[in-house]
Design an enzyme around this catalytic site. Sequence first.
Site, PDB file in Angstrom:
ATOM      1  N   CYS A  86     144.088 -30.419 -89.750  1.00  0.00           N
ATOM      2  CA  CYS A  86     143.194 -30.378 -90.787  1.00  0.00           C
ATOM      3  C   CYS A  86     143.609 -29.541 -91.736  1.00  0.00           C
ATOM      4  CB  CYS A  86     141.871 -30.228 -90.533  1.00  0.00           C
ATOM      5  SG  CYS A  86     141.132 -31.495 -89.506  1.00  0.00           S
ATOM      6  N   HIS A 339     136.323 -35.138 -96.498  1.00  0.00           N
ATOM      7  CA  HIS A 339     137.372 -34.605 -95.578  1.00  0.00           C
ATOM      8  C   HIS A 339     138.466 -35.663 -95.239  1.00  0.00           C
ATOM      9  CE1 HIS A 339     139.581 -32.228 -93.064  1.00  0.00           C
ATOM     10  NE2 HIS A 339     139.164 -32.343 -91.791  1.00  0.00           N
TER      11      HIS A 339
END
Length: 394
Positions: A86, A339
């Site tokens: 991420c 996200h």
Amino acid sequence: MASRRMAHDVAIVAMGCTPFRDHWHRSADDLLVDAVHECVGSLPGATLDDVDAFWVGTQGSGMSGQTLARPLRLVGKPVTRVENYCATGSESLRNAAFAVASGAYDMVMATGVEKLKDSAYSGLAAVYPPADGTDVDWTAPAGFSLLAPAYQQAYGVGARDMRAALTKVAMKNHENGALNERAQFRKAVSAEAVENAPRVAGQLGVLDCSGVSDGAAAAILVRAEDAYRYTDKPVFLRGMGFVAGSGAGLATDGYDFTTFPEVVQAARQAYDQAGVTDPATQISLAEVHDCFTPTEVVLMEDLGFSERGKAWRDILDGRYDLGGALPVNTDGGLKSFGHPIGATGLRMVFECFTQLRGAAGARQVPDARLALAQNLGGQPGSCVAFVAVLGSQR
């Protein structure tokens, strides 16, 4: 060996960021083109031909540098694809910064993109390499749900107080996201909605978890001494740290789920380079990786904003609210903004860039001078972590 300040200081002179949301009718190519065109278009007189080299971060929406070269129709340009969980968008920025600081290029571009809504996954898409079968098999919500009970036990925080702090994180970030036209979720949420949401793992309900979305972001970087040739409001990269953990935490009995050691180490590197000795008072605002509400609680202490065991109280007291002493996730964070893996790290920097230039509108932090972007990948016990300090002054 500690990470040292780069030989040449680096500045960001332009950025672009798409809205993060369900882009059912936009491809990864479309999103990259949108973010890049906004970025280049904000720099008077600049064209893609002026950019010497490009980086593109994506976890699962493309392979090789052609992920960016193809939609932009780049000819004769070096384009590098990077991935780091991420923290992929941050990795794109980090490598681009090193390249321009080295003197190899005069102007570079970092980009990040992810298309998750069309991936047929209900959560974050990932393709894992073959292993020996000893890997810990858990979901991201399950892993991060362990932070809350560990924190309660370590610091004697009651269940009601802990739940209130987690709820406040969700409410704060949704309130900020409601002010942001690019955010995925533009609606404030009540405490009752957060606490009565369907459970996902442990204490975590649906509204304790960040959104799954599509999006892209881009940044143009130059050496600091050249920055004012391109804009009268550059943003300077004052410090940058990155640490890839060994993953040993997952194999350790009694692992401490109240801290991310990789974040602590990366922050120390960034602070040392930026000359930050008291982040709690010197940082004007912060964008942090609030993938789940207890993550933000722990990060407040790992980044030195709260004393150990006191972040839950500081959160409830409003220290990190938009009007608080140190606003956190002013754009809504992962929780409200969304996200898309490859774009998130650059989205954080986009908000810092916007705030430091005084262009954040209703969510503007007064007199913002230093901003922090903290990006995290992996899970507790097996993380990669990035921290950057950005400033309106060199």
